[in-house]
Design a protein around this motif. Structure first.
Motif, PDB file in Angstrom:
ATOM      1  N   THR A 315       0.826  -1.208   0.000  1.00 12.58           N
ATOM      2  CA  THR A 315       0.000   0.000   0.000  1.00 12.58           C
ATOM      3  C   THR A 315       0.863   1.261   0.000  1.00 12.58           C
ATOM      4  OG1 THR A 315      -1.621  -1.241   1.292  1.00 12.58           O
ATOM      5  CG2 THR A 315      -1.913   1.138   1.155  1.00 12.58           C
ATOM      6  N   LYS A 316       1.980   1.241   0.716  1.00 16.09           N
ATOM      7  CA  LYS A 316       2.887   2.395   0.719  1.00 16.09           C
ATOM      8  C   LYS A 316       3.465   2.646  -0.667  1.00 16.09           C
ATOM      9  CE  LYS A 316       4.233   1.802   5.570  1.00 16.09           C
ATOM     10  NZ  LYS A 316       5.351   1.519   6.517  1.00 16.09           N
ATOM     11  N   ILE A 317       3.842   1.579  -1.358  1.00 18.24           N
ATOM     12  CA  ILE A 317       4.379   1.731  -2.708  1.00 18.24           C
ATOM     13  C   ILE A 317       3.309   2.292  -3.646  1.00 18.24           C
ATOM     14  CG2 ILE A 317       5.289   0.452  -4.680  1.00 18.24           C
ATOM     15  CD1 ILE A 317       6.647  -1.432  -2.684  1.00 18.24           C
ATOM     16  N   GLU A 318       2.062   1.852  -3.479  1.00 18.12           N
ATOM     17  CA  GLU A 318       0.973   2.381  -4.310  1.00 18.12           C
ATOM     18  C   GLU A 318       0.757   3.874  -4.074  1.00 18.12           C
ATOM     19  OE1 GLU A 318      -2.397   0.012  -3.425  1.00 18.12           O
ATOM     20  OE2 GLU A 318      -1.685  -1.748  -4.545  1.00 18.12           O
ATOM     21  N   VAL A 319       0.924   4.320  -2.835  1.00 20.86           N
ATOM     22  CA  VAL A 319       0.772   5.759  -2.538  1.00 20.86           C
ATOM     23  C   VAL A 319       1.833   6.566  -3.279  1.00 20.86           C
ATOM     24  CG1 VAL A 319       0.927   7.485  -0.710  1.00 20.86           C
ATOM     25  CG2 VAL A 319      -0.326   5.365  -0.308  1.00 20.86           C
ATOM     26  N   TYR A 320       3.085   6.083  -3.256  1.00 25.69           N
ATOM     27  CA  TYR A 320       4.161   6.794  -3.958  1.00 25.69           C
ATOM     28  C   TYR A 320       3.949   6.772  -5.466  1.00 25.69           C
ATOM     29  CZ  TYR A 320       7.114   7.476   0.158  1.00 25.69           C
ATOM     30  OH  TYR A 320       7.624   7.892   1.362  1.00 25.69           O
ATOM     31  N   GLU A 321       3.503   5.666  -6.012  1.00 23.75           N
ATOM     32  CA  GLU A 321       3.288   5.591  -7.458  1.00 23.75           C
ATOM     33  C   GLU A 321       2.168   6.523  -7.900  1.00 23.75           C
ATOM     34  OE1 GLU A 321       2.632   1.497  -8.257  1.00 23.75           O
ATOM     35  OE2 GLU A 321       4.777   0.985  -8.287  1.00 23.75           O
ATOM     36  N   ARG A 322       1.116   6.631  -7.089  1.00 22.93           N
ATOM     37  CA  ARG A 322       0.032   7.557  -7.421  1.00 22.93           C
ATOM     38  C   ARG A 322       0.537   9.006  -7.405  1.00 22.93           C
ATOM     39  NH1 ARG A 322      -3.368   5.336  -4.409  1.00 22.93           N
ATOM     40  NH2 ARG A 322      -3.135   6.592  -2.535  1.00 22.93           N
ATOM     41  N   LEU A 323       1.400   9.338  -6.444  1.00 26.98           N
ATOM     42  CA  LEU A 323       1.948  10.689  -6.384  1.00 26.98           C
ATOM     43  C   LEU A 323       2.868  10.963  -7.572  1.00 26.98           C
ATOM     44  CD1 LEU A 323       2.265  13.292  -4.647  1.00 26.98           C
ATOM     45  CD2 LEU A 323       4.311  12.240  -3.683  1.00 26.98           C
ATOM     46  N   LEU A 324       3.650   9.966  -7.990  1.00 24.52           N
ATOM     47  CA  LEU A 324       4.553  10.154  -9.119  1.00 24.52           C
ATOM     48  C   LEU A 324       3.775  10.382 -10.420  1.00 24.52           C
ATOM     49  CD1 LEU A 324       7.274   7.467  -8.303  1.00 24.52           C
ATOM     50  CD2 LEU A 324       7.486   9.944  -8.133  1.00 24.52           C
ATOM     51  N   MET A 325       2.619   9.735 -10.568  1.00 29.40           N
ATOM     52  CA  MET A 325       1.803   9.983 -11.751  1.00 29.40           C
ATOM     53  C   MET A 325       1.268  11.417 -11.754  1.00 29.40           C
ATOM     54  SD  MET A 325       1.899   7.348 -13.631  1.00 29.40           S
ATOM     55  CE  MET A 325       0.556   7.744 -14.743  1.00 29.40           C
ATOM     56  N   GLU A 326       0.875  11.922 -10.599  1.00 35.84           N
ATOM     57  CA  GLU A 326       0.427  13.312 -10.508  1.00 35.84           C
ATOM     58  C   GLU A 326       1.580  14.277 -10.774  1.00 35.84           C
ATOM     59  OE1 GLU A 326      -1.320  13.775  -6.706  1.00 35.84           O
ATOM     60  OE2 GLU A 326      -2.964  12.359  -7.061  1.00 35.84           O
ATOM     61  N   CYS A 327       2.778  13.923 -10.310  1.00 43.43           N
ATOM     62  CA  CYS A 327       3.949  14.774 -10.539  1.00 43.43           C
ATOM     63  C   CYS A 327       4.276  14.855 -12.030  1.00 43.43           C
ATOM     64  CB  CYS A 327       5.141  14.229  -9.758  1.00 43.43           C
ATOM     65  SG  CYS A 327       6.632  15.232  -9.880  1.00 43.43           S
ATOM     66  N   LYS A 328       4.087  13.770 -12.734  1.00 41.61           N
ATOM     67  CA  LYS A 328       4.337  13.769 -14.176  1.00 41.61           C
ATOM     68  C   LYS A 328       3.432  14.767 -14.887  1.00 41.61           C
ATOM     69  CE  LYS A 328       4.300  10.645 -18.150  1.00 41.61           C
ATOM     70  NZ  LYS A 328       4.032   9.247 -18.598  1.00 41.61           N
ATOM     71  N   ASP A 329       2.163  14.820 -14.506  1.00 43.73           N
ATOM     72  CA  ASP A 329       1.232  15.767 -15.126  1.00 43.73           C
ATOM     73  C   ASP A 329       1.588  17.211 -14.781  1.00 43.73           C
ATOM     74  OD1 ASP A 329      -0.090  13.537 -16.097  1.00 43.73           O
ATOM     75  OD2 ASP A 329      -1.544  13.492 -14.449  1.00 43.73           O
ATOM     76  N   ALA A 330       1.976  17.449 -13.520  1.00 44.65           N
ATOM     77  CA  ALA A 330       2.339  18.814 -13.119  1.00 44.65           C
ATOM     78  C   ALA A 330       3.595  19.290 -13.840  1.00 44.65           C
ATOM     79  CB  ALA A 330       2.535  18.866 -11.599  1.00 44.65           C
ATOM     80  N   LEU A 331       4.572  18.407 -14.013  1.00 43.71           N
ATOM     81  CA  LEU A 331       5.788  18.782 -14.732  1.00 43.71           C
ATOM     82  C   LEU A 331       5.493  19.085 -16.198  1.00 43.71           C
ATOM     83  CD1 LEU A 331       8.365  16.254 -13.240  1.00 43.71           C
ATOM     84  CD2 LEU A 331       8.443  18.741 -13.049  1.00 43.71           C
ATOM     85  N   GLN A 332       4.573  18.366 -16.792  1.00 43.80           N
ATOM     86  CA  GLN A 332       4.224  18.626 -18.184  1.00 43.80           C
ATOM     87  C   GLN A 332       3.607  20.009 -18.351  1.00 43.80           C
ATOM     88  OE1 GLN A 332       5.016  16.622 -20.748  1.00 43.80           O
ATOM     89  NE2 GLN A 332       4.251  18.275 -22.071  1.00 43.80           N
ATOM     90  N   ILE A 333       2.820  20.442 -17.360  1.00 44.14           N
ATOM     91  CA  ILE A 333       2.239  21.790 -17.420  1.00 44.14           C
ATOM     92  C   ILE A 333       3.330  22.851 -17.386  1.00 44.14           C
ATOM     93  CG2 ILE A 333       0.782  23.418 -16.153  1.00 44.14           C
ATOM     94  CD1 ILE A 333      -0.896  21.025 -15.249  1.00 44.14           C
ATOM     95  N   LEU A 334       4.315  22.633 -16.513  1.00 45.27           N
ATOM     96  CA  LEU A 334       5.411  23.606 -16.428  1.00 45.27           C
ATOM     97  C   LEU A 334       6.271  23.572 -17.684  1.00 45.27           C
ATOM     98  CD1 LEU A 334       6.534  23.177 -12.706  1.00 45.27           C
ATOM     99  CD2 LEU A 334       5.093  24.961 -13.689  1.00 45.27           C
TER     100      LEU A 334
END
Length: 605
Positions: A315-334
């Motif tokens: 479950t901890k690994i899933e939390v980090y992977e979900r955050l990394l997917m959101e980070c990918k979208d935010a970086l694309q905006i920048l």
């Protein structure tokens, strides 16, 4: 006397007729009493769950389950001779208390309810792309509530036992709550769900252990629905409970909550993001204008608390992977906004970071979050591999795939690569304490990686290479431990590696000297040769008890064999066949004269 006798006979006949009538009435009362004492039991929840799991809902196929309900209703009506008309005319028949002489009559309103509910859930999934189907969804749920109320009314009669009455009440309350939920009537929905949960909880405490699991599972399934309604009513603390339920791996409600929880969490984050206008990193404050970037930064702040509340490593690994997917979208905006920034294109690094624009510095900060969270995720994966490695050492000969020390090398290489990328981000001062701390961590992870490489060579009995690597581990460890900026976990890991390395180095040295003893020869012999090739030599081989024993090569190798001789018919070249001309039919021609005669006088027939 005659009159007296006649009257006496008449009175006796009247008494006899009265006794017969009393006996008939008594028999009818006894029959009615026996019939009313016969009660029906219908385990609604067990029946519904079994039907759903066996006919489509295990894979979310509501159309298949709806078709099953239709077919079962038809079969029940035929078996009870309760068919509603013929092919040409429809005669509706309603199940009433007077008709209820068999428990199968209770199946009819139950299956009708399930069919309407399944159709509603099918429309709910289709309504994501076709919003007009939501009106049909509401009508189907209303039809399901109507059939459920009919079932509850039938079960409330004296022909059903107390358990059936309670289950029908809980089932009806759940269906009614589902309808109110879709209508966004949060207070009535919460009351219906609460009533259903209370009844199922009482049943779980009163029944046997075999039935307790199913009812407790139902109680847990209703809890997220209740908290969701409470949040929409105004309870702000309910969102934390819903997030905790999702992290704990529990079922987040029934299908009515499908997709709603993530949308609710994102809405809550957006409300909080309205107050986040700037961020500070490495002593520099930059504004944050993008809405999705604000939401991501809030999620990054909450991820540590979510990891602490998570029950297991997966479950901890899933939390980090979900955050990394959101980070990918935010970086694309920048990146889209940085296309016109020349400093970002050339990726020039200033001495103090002031020459980098605010937008490029914000991009560097998000890149740092992505790389650092990737490191944290890989560390969790390494912990999982370490636990599996220690457990696999205890098992021998079970035939399962065992983890090896080389499995830990690649994750550490990724960690080292990510840390090196952090140092190279634009806007970071190469001489700052932050860079020195990252470099110390790189050295520490190099020491740990080198240790597992040495363990790999030791497992392959390459003692010379293993000794050299153990010495390199000692050098890395001594240099890394002098830096006091390391965190406690990494420092304790280095101390542990330092203690293990000293013993492993001397062990490798001793095995290099004693590398030609009988044990090594037997081990190498066992690793190289199969059992069929060493039948005259004895050695204990635990792999022979596993599922893949090293017995003989299969398929066997090809071996040359003498080919089959070929025979040539040499006498055929010297055989002369007799002439057959005399047996052939010869055609006789007429010449030019016959041709002229035929032309002048006609051909002879």
């Amino acid at each position: 006397m005659a009159l007296i006798g006649t009257s006496t006979t008449t009175m006796a006949a009247e008494n006899q007729s009265c006794n017969i009538a009393d006996i008939e009435n008594t028999d009818q009362k006894v029959t009615d009493t026996i019939f009313h004492k016969k009660t029906f039991t219908l385990e609604i929840l067990q029946l519904v769950k079994d039907s759903q799991q066996q006919h489509g809902l295990r894979h979310g196929d509501y159309q298949r389950y709806r078709s099953y309900c239709t077919k079962r209703i038809r079969r029940i009506r035929k078996s009870l001779h309760f068919i509603q008309g013929t092919k040409h005319r429809f005669h509706p028949k309603k199940v009433t208390e007077d008709v209820l002489t068999d428990v199968r009559y209770l199946y009819l309103p139950l299956m009708l309810t399930e069919r309407a509910w399944a159709y509603a859930m099918q429309l709910k999934h289709e309504a994501n792309t076709e919003p007009r189907k939501r009106f049909h969804l509401i009508r189907r749920l209303q039809k399901a509530v109507k059939h459920a109320e009919e079932l509850e009314q039938l079960c409330s009669s004296s022909k059903c036992d107390a358990r059936t009455k309670l289950e029908s009440q809980a089932y009806t309350a759940w269906i009614q709550g589902s309808l109110n939920f879709e209508l966004q009537q949060w207070q009535p929905a919460m009351e219906c769900f609460g009533k259903s949960q209370t009844i199922y909880g009482k049943l779980a405490s009163a029944l046997s252990e075999d039935d307790v699991i199913l009812y407790k599972q139902r109680v847990d399934e209703l809890s997220p629905n209740i908290r969701y309604c409470a949040y929409n009513i105004g309870d702000e603390s309910a969102i934390n409970d819903l997030v905790q339920m999702r992290l704990s791996g529990k079922s987040v409600g029934e299908d009515i909550l499908a997709g709603d929880l993530d949308h609710l969490i994102s809405q809550t984050r957006e409300k909080q993001a309205a107050t986040l206008s700037e961020v500070t990193w490495l002593g520099r404050t930059v504004p944050v204008k993008q809405e999705k970037v604000r939401v991501f930064l809030l999620n990054a702040q909450e991820v540590e608390n979510e990891v602490k509340r998570a029950p297991d490593l997966t479950t901890k690994i899933e939390v980090y992977e979900r955050l990394l997917m959101e980070c990918k979208d935010a970086l694309q905006i920048l990146r889209d906004e940085l296309k016109s920034d020349q400093s970002f294109k050339t990726r020039s690094q200033a001495g103090d970071g002031s020459a980098v624009s605010s937008l490029a510095f914000l991009h560097s900060y998000l890149s740092y979050i992505r790389l650092s969270k990737t490191v944290d995720r890989n560390l969790l994966m390494i912990d999982s591999l370490r636990s599996a490695l220690s457990s696999s050492d205890e098992r021998n000969g079970d035939g399962k795939k065992k983890n090896k020390p080389q499995d830990l090398i690649r994750p550490y290489e990724i960690i080292i690569q990510n840390l090196k990328e952090i140092i190279q981000l634009p806007g970071i001062d190469p001489g700052s304490q932050f860079v020195e701390k990252i470099q110390a961590e790189i050295l520490a992870y190099k020491a740990i990686r080198c240790y597992y490489i040495a363990q790999t060579f030791s497992a392959a009995h390459k003692w010379t290479e293993a000794m050299a690597l153990y010495q390199r581990v000692e050098e890395y460890t001594q240099h890394a431990l002098t830096d006091m900026s390391l965190n406690k976990e990494l420092y304790s890991s280095l101390k542990e590696i330092q203690g293990l390395t000293e013993g492993c180095k001397y062990s490798a040295h001793a095995m290099r000297i004693l590398g030609s003893d009988e044990t090594t020869e037997k081990t190498s012999l066992k690793d190289k040769k199969m059992l069929i090739e060493r039948l005259d030599q004895y050695c204990e081989d635990q792999t022979l008890l596993s599922r893949q024993p090293n017995l003989a090569p299969f398929p066997p190798d090809f071996k040359p064999i003498p080919c089959k001789p070929l025979f040539f018919d040499l006498a055929l070249n010297y055989v002369e066949f007799p002439s057959l001309e005399e047996h052939l039919e010869q055609k006789k021609g007429g010449g030019i004269g016959s041709f002229v005669r035929g032309w002048l006088g006609g051909w002879k027939k």
